[in-house]
Every structure is written in structure tokens, then in C-alpha cells.
Design an enzyme around this catalytic site. Sequence first.
Site, mmCIF file in Angstrom:
data_model
loop_
_atom_site.group_PDB
_atom_site.id
_atom_site.type_symbol
_atom_site.label_atom_id
_atom_site.label_comp_id
_atom_site.label_asym_id
_atom_site.label_seq_id
_atom_site.Cartn_x
_atom_site.Cartn_y
_atom_site.Cartn_z
ATOM 1 C CE1 TYR A 93 -3.724 2.436 0.740
ATOM 2 C CE2 TYR A 93 -1.966 3.510 2.075
ATOM 3 C CZ TYR A 93 -3.248 3.448 1.461
ATOM 4 O OH TYR A 93 -4.226 4.504 1.397
ATOM 5 C CD1 TRP A 96 -1.630 7.568 -0.196
ATOM 6 C CD2 TRP A 96 -1.484 9.407 -1.596
ATOM 7 N NE1 TRP A 96 -2.841 8.403 -0.304
ATOM 8 C CE2 TRP A 96 -3.108 9.437 -1.035
ATOM 9 C CE3 TRP A 96 -1.565 10.633 -2.337
ATOM 10 C CZ2 TRP A 96 -3.843 10.470 -0.987
ATOM 11 C CZ3 TRP A 96 -2.526 11.601 -2.444
ATOM 12 C CH2 TRP A 96 -3.754 11.380 -1.646
HETATM 13 P P1 PGD Z 1 3.557 7.957 1.865
HETATM 14 O O1 PGD Z 1 4.411 8.759 3.010
HETATM 15 O O2 PGD Z 1 2.743 8.721 0.971
HETATM 16 O O3 PGD Z 1 2.636 7.456 2.672
HETATM 17 O O4 PGD Z 1 0.652 5.968 3.722
HETATM 18 P P2 PGD Z 1 1.652 6.094 2.434
HETATM 19 O O5 PGD Z 1 2.473 4.816 2.930
HETATM 20 O O6 PGD Z 1 1.058 6.274 1.400
HETATM 21 O O7 PGD Z 1 4.517 6.884 1.525
HETATM 22 C C1 PGD Z 1 4.606 6.781 0.089
HETATM 23 C C2 PGD Z 1 6.295 6.181 -0.084
HETATM 24 O O8 PGD Z 1 6.532 6.185 -1.509
HETATM 25 C C3 PGD Z 1 7.316 7.228 0.171
HETATM 26 O O9 PGD Z 1 8.317 6.704 1.283
HETATM 27 C C4 PGD Z 1 8.091 7.846 -1.110
HETATM 28 O O10 PGD Z 1 9.274 7.947 -0.992
HETATM 29 C C5 PGD Z 1 7.639 6.404 -1.843
HETATM 30 N N1 PGD Z 1 7.707 6.705 -3.243
HETATM 31 C C6 PGD Z 1 6.949 7.650 -4.001
HETATM 32 N N2 PGD Z 1 7.231 7.723 -5.225
HETATM 33 C C7 PGD Z 1 7.974 6.249 -5.452
HETATM 34 C C8 PGD Z 1 8.028 5.747 -6.687
HETATM 35 O O11 PGD Z 1 7.975 6.078 -7.932
HETATM 36 N N3 PGD Z 1 8.714 4.661 -6.455
HETATM 37 C C9 PGD Z 1 9.003 4.011 -5.290
HETATM 38 N N4 PGD Z 1 9.644 2.841 -5.231
HETATM 39 N N5 PGD Z 1 8.717 4.598 -4.164
HETATM 40 C C10 PGD Z 1 8.057 5.840 -4.463
HETATM 41 C C11 PGD Z 1 -0.467 6.980 3.886
HETATM 42 C C12 PGD Z 1 -1.616 6.483 4.628
HETATM 43 O O12 PGD Z 1 -1.079 6.748 6.305
HETATM 44 C C13 PGD Z 1 -2.853 7.134 4.289
HETATM 45 S S1 PGD Z 1 -3.257 7.303 2.983
HETATM 46 C C14 PGD Z 1 -3.802 7.571 5.449
HETATM 47 S S2 PGD Z 1 -5.185 8.427 4.805
HETATM 48 C C15 PGD Z 1 -3.456 7.226 6.814
HETATM 49 N N6 PGD Z 1 -3.649 8.268 7.592
HETATM 50 C C16 PGD Z 1 -3.329 8.192 8.975
HETATM 51 C C17 PGD Z 1 -4.112 9.041 10.160
HETATM 52 O O13 PGD Z 1 -4.805 9.535 9.968
HETATM 53 N N7 PGD Z 1 -3.513 8.638 11.527
HETATM 54 C C18 PGD Z 1 -2.672 7.460 11.629
HETATM 55 N N8 PGD Z 1 -2.192 7.299 12.877
HETATM 56 N N9 PGD Z 1 -2.293 6.789 10.762
HETATM 57 C C19 PGD Z 1 -2.351 7.104 9.322
HETATM 58 N N10 PGD Z 1 -1.704 6.394 8.437
HETATM 59 C C20 PGD Z 1 -2.208 6.342 6.962
#
Ligand code: PGD
Length: 775
Positions: A110, A112
Site C-alpha cells: 500500500y 501513495w
Molecule cells: P507516503 O508517505 O505517501 O505514505 O501512507 P503512505 O504509505 O501512502 O509513502 C509513500 C512512499 O512511497 C514514500 O516513502 C515515497 O518515498 C515512496 N515513493 C514515492 N514515489 C515512489 C516511486 O515512484 N517509486 C517507489 N519505489 N517509491 C516511491 C499514507 C496513509 O497513512 C494514508 S493514505 C492515510 S489516510 C493514513 N492516515 C493516518 C492517520 O490519519 N492517522 C494515523 N495514525 N495513521 C495514518 N496512516 C495512514
Amino acid sequence: MSNGEDFQVHSSHWGPYEARLTGDGLEIRPQAGDLDPAPLLENIPGSIHHATRVDRPMVRASWLEDGPGPGPRSGPFVPVSWDEAADLVAGEVRRVIAEHGNSAIFGGSYGWSSAGRFHHAQSHVHRFLNMAGGYVGSRATYSAGAAEIFFPHVVAGAEVVARLWHEWEDIVENTELVLAFGGLPRKNNFVASGGIAEHRVDGYLRQLGERGATVVNLSPLRDDYPPHLESTWVPVRPFGDVPLMLAMCWVLVTEGRHDREFLDRYTVGFEQVRRYLLGEGDGVPKDPAWAAPLCGVPADEIIALARRAAESRTLINTTHSLQRSQHGEQPLWAALTLACLLGQVGLPGRGYAYSLGSMGNNGAPPMAFPIPAMPQGANPVRDFIPVARISDLLLGGGQTYDYNGDVLTYPDIRMVYWAGGNPFHHHQDLFRLREAFSRPDTVVVHEQYWTSTARLADIVLPATITLERRDIGAGRHDRRLIAMNRVTEPHGEAKDDYEIFAMISERLGLAEEYTEGRTSEQWLESLYETLSASMSEVGVEPPTWAEFWSDGGLAIPPEPREGSPIELFRRDPEAHRLPTPSGRIELYSERIASFEYDDCWGHAAWFESSERVTDEDLADGWLQLLANNPATRLHSQLDPGSFSQGSKVAGREPVRLHPQDAAARGIGDGDVVMLSNARGACLAGAVLSEAVRPGVVQLSTGAWFEPVVLDGREVCVHGNPNVLAVDVGTSKLTQGCSGQLSKVRVSRHEGAEVPEVSVTRGPPEVLQPSRDRRA
Ligand code: PGD
């Protein structure tokens, strides 16, 4: 497109921008035409060659020496060549499949990722694993895990409710009163998955105010409504939305203000709801006197709000965040029930809306043409998990659990493959997750940066960032496809996820299936051709591929429609039956009731939650932690960036608390504080603020996890709230993420001297490669 000044068009999940290389780095500016550019853009300039970039393929020394197997995933890394890395990953995929089968690989992965339709990391990891015979996947999202499973039982798919029921323009034109449960936070409106070209929501909210509408921000945080716009703040107590909504329903029913005709024609189950509201079964009327202590809103205000809602053209909105805690279905169901009692559901700009204010393009119409997507193939493995059950999966192979009317079994996982996500940011109870990650034989991660997840993997393959590759940027509800130019060369030896999987596929004899013989450029062009073909089909002349690039993108009109699905249902409920068992809105669901769950009944109801801070808990020193999405970065992305770093307090993530709660604990502005509970502890920098309801502390997600032993206990010294957040499903029905609200203690840190945060400064320990390490 270069515009004579060498700026190149590019895009991100938080909007398009233009970038150019300068002698000492990268210069960026918002794209002309963006009405309200996101401040998050400031995180980008230092990101290309930041010290935390992964620059070479890396393997944990202990994994190289001892081979695959369970273990703590600690110790230094060793750089290896791309050939060696691809050999190792291909060999391990082959071994795990041969010895344990494809259902021993977790590829749910999972996250973004980044904007861009082709280089979408999850699409590639899923495509690759499908070609290799399949994997255990994940269902639903961390954003809306409860809504995605719950809504189809009672109204329609969550995407339909969230994205197709309302448009901002109708709200601006028609609505007199917006009851915004969870507010309409400005920070969220900057972001939309895939990109957002124009950032229009702030303008809509301004117009709404100018037209004389009242917005009531029902949230523990005052700035959950844009502070520069007018609103009425009702600081609801966390976990208090459901009692408040039920009590409003009670007022409507007992005062005869409910719309009988609407309920009879469009809904089923009012009678069961009425009995529950009046307390006919449990002897507890859900009246304002009952609700007031639970929601923190005085009984006379609840009565006044219910009457005002009945007398106005009213829209009730619930954000994603409301359903991201225990019993997350209930605020949605109670809000929908309230809207049905008001009888306004299906009228433009009125009734019930889900997740306006959770993403910048909710409330915008979809594009007229399907946006291109990389085909992922079919997954022959049937096993999956609800996405937020990752720790339970890794810790509980063979165990059973309830989910949406079924009893499922966790498969036994030997390999975890992650690309484009950061579970050590997004999951709850991170110390438990770390224990869970020690169980499989091998963890492979593709990452751009040394995030906490990369640091806890065995094999880390360096991925390019978007500025290092060409792509097509698009969000489904946007108005523009963006030509994302390649602005710079890959950092170090980083490769695109596509290239990485192509190398591994080749070693598994799957290159032809995976690549279909195409280069990245050829894939991009073929994705564009699918879009041009659908445009040509309806007589719209698409620009050529070359024109798309030279124009910097392509404007796409909204999908024409004769009314939103809920308006059509209201016009003719027989011709436009809802996809529920009754074809109507289910205020009582026979199907959900038939599952006989103790934590989700057949109608909206109030359930006590283990994480709710009661009055007794407050008296005992507990506070309610609200771990919401951050304002200074997208999730954990670019936490080392200057906008995110600029917000840190005492070098740590800021935690906001009310001056009253701070004074009671001897905490001053800027102090280092310790937040703790039985699951874990973290440090953070105190910010005293009256924008936070007393009894509540707000610590946003996304500070990179950095565990350090302090005074004999492991503590995240950076301020990641997910060390404290509870890791239980929202309910047996939906099993979503419930990390939004937890119970914590907060104190001024007076123990051991605290180390500076290092995780956002550079890589973990890396050894020099040794030729005979594996001999
Ligand atoms: P990001 O920080 O966006 O978080 O969780 P998510 O795992 O989506 O992580 C994306 C990662 O992908 C980053 O480390 C980035 O460096 C890497 N990345 C970006 N582009 C690329 C690429 O092209 N290739 C590769 N290999 N890597 C890439 C988000 C999730 O967290 C979400 S959506 C929600 S809504 C949740 N919200 C909460 C919350 O409200 N409260 C708590 N306590 N926890 C939550 N967690 C959730």
C-alpha cells in the site's frame, strides 16, 4: 515543455509546478493558472540529491551472510551491483514460490507513491508479481477503509458517494447550512491522488461565505476549517460525533420534524432507528442530555442545531478522518440517517456528502475520458488482507478473523515486497509492526529515500523520483493531464521501478510478459494512445503525442451528466434503484444485522471504544491523541524537505495542546515532551494553542520513525504518533485503519538527554562492499 526560461512543466500529488536546474540545485515555481498553489511545493527543491536518497542497491549484511530467514532486520547494509541485486531478488522470488507457493508473498504494497500514470509503483509491483504467478494482495485503503466496505451495504460504492454525489458549484449555489463534521481542512484540499491542477476549493468556500451560508466546523480543531474564512466552531469531543448526530435525530423525531414522506419513499429501516433513538430496546433515549457529556456540546446547542438544520437548506459532510477510528462506520451511518430524517438527500447541494475536505478534488466532476493506467494483469492468488491488517497477517499465519460477513484465514507469509509506500509511517503500533516485519524470510523494498521502511528491509533498490523520469500526470477528477518532463538525471544509480522489475523479470524468464517488448517511452506513448482513442471515438480531436509535450499537457472537459446518481435516485427511485439489497437507502441493513457482529449492528449506533478518553480518564491525567494527516508534507513524503523541517519544534514533530493542559503538566511552548501509553512512546516539540479543544493533543503523522533507547525504554525521538496509535480494525465488518484517535499521557521530558533526530539527515550505516563477504 520548455518555456524559454528553461523551466519545465512537472507535477505532484499536491499540484503542478515548473522546475529548472540551476548551478546550485533546483528552482521551482507554481504553474501559472493554479489558483491556490500548495506550500508543500517548498519541500521539493532540496529533494533531488538529499543525503537521505538511496543511491545504490543495498543488501543487509546479515542477510547476505546468513541468507533469508526471520530476524530483527538490524545491522548495516552493503552496496551491491544492480546485477547482483536483481539476481538476489529473482532468486528469492523463485525460492519462495518453489518452497511455499505464491500465497507466501505479500505484495499488497500500500502507499501513495508519486504522481504519474506510468511510473506508478504499485501498478508495477502488482504487474510483476502477477506475471510471477500471483501474490497476497490488500483490499481498500488507509484513507477510507471503513467507508469502502460499509457504504455498499447501505447506499452505493464509497467512490460514488465520495466523488459523484455532490459538486462544489451546486453547494455554492444552493446550500444555507453546512454541518462539516471533521471540518473542511485547508491542508487536505491542497492534495489529490494523481495531481490537482487548479486548487479551487478555497475559492468555493469563499463564495459560499459571500453568499451568506453558514459553515459549522464540528471538530476538536478550530483550524479544521480554513482560519482566514468565517465559520462557527463547535469543538466536538473526539468520539463524540455519533452521540451528537443521534441526539439531533432524537430532536427531529420527538419534535415531529422528520420527513416521513422521504423516509417512506427512499429508505428502509426507520422504525428500527426510531426504537433505538427513543431507547425502546435498551432503555436509553439518545437525547441531548445523554449526548452532551459524550460530545462536549451542551444539550440546548444540540437542540438548536437540529432545529436549524431542519429549517435550512442543509448539507451534512463527514471527512475521511471520522471513519479512521474504532467503529468508523458509525459516524457515516449516523450522518446519513440524520440527513435522511431531514429529507433533503438527493437535492443539489443538500443532504449527505462524504469526504469533501478530505482531498482537493472531491466535489469536482470526473474527467470526460478515462485516464490512462498501466495494466496490472490478473492475480491468480485469492488470499488477501484488509489493508490495515498487515501486522496481524505477518504475526498470525493460519489464524482466522471476521471480515464483512466472512471468516478469513491469514496465509503464512515468507516474503514481503513493497514499492511506493511507507508502512513504518502509515501503520499503527509501530513497535508491533517491527516485530511483525521480523517474521518473514525476506523484505524487499524499492525506495527513493532511506525511510524507516527502507531501513527495516533486507534488500533496498533505489528508485528514481518523478523529476528524473517522463510521465503523464493525472487525477481522475481533475481538469488537466500534465506532461511531466524529465528535469534531471537519476541520482546515483537509481532506476525507474519499471526498469528494476524488467531486470528481475528477465532473470525469471518473464521479461516478455512484463515489458511486452516496450521501452518506458513506448509504454508512455501507448498509454496516451488509449486516451486519444477514447477522445476520437466521441469526435474530439486529440493533440498528437508531440503536441501534448510541447503544450505541457492537455485540458480535459468534465464528464457531461444529467444529475448526480443521488439526484437521479430522488427523481425516480424505481428507475435509479441504489445497488443495495432493497434498492433504497438502508437506515437498517438486514444484511449487516445478519452477520451478528457485536461491534456493528443493523443500524447506526453508539459503541464505547477502548481508546476514548472519558471524564475519569481526563481526571486521571490521560489526553486524547488526534493523529491526523500533516499540513507540512504529504504523509511522510519529503519529511526532510524545508517546509516540513521548518515546522519542527526543538528539532522534533510539533505536538499541539491546549494551554490549560500544558499548564497542568508544567509544559511550556517549545519544550520537548514525551507522549506515551502501553504500546510505545515518542518525543515531540510542544506548541500551545487554543485552536485545540482542551483534553486533546494533536500530533500529525509522517515524522520518520526513529527508535532510540532512553532511560531503558525504546522511544521514537522524532515524534511519529503511530508508535502510540492502536492497531485494531475499525470493526469486524470493515477491519479498516483506526489510527486517528488514541489514549496517551503527555509530560515534559526530564529524563536522559535526548539525541538529535538523525533519520532525516542521512543514510543508515553502510559497509564497504567486500568481494568475499558471501564466500
Ligand atoms: P507516503 O508517505 O505517501 O505514505 O501512507 P503512505 O504509505 O501512502 O509513502 C509513500 C512512499 O512511497 C514514500 O516513502 C515515497 O518515498 C515512496 N515513493 C514515492 N514515489 C515512489 C516511486 O515512484 N517509486 C517507489 N519505489 N517509491 C516511491 C499514507 C496513509 O497513512 C494514508 S493514505 C492515510 S489516510 C493514513 N492516515 C493516518 C492517520 O490519519 N492517522 C494515523 N495514525 N495513521 C495514518 N496512516 C495512514
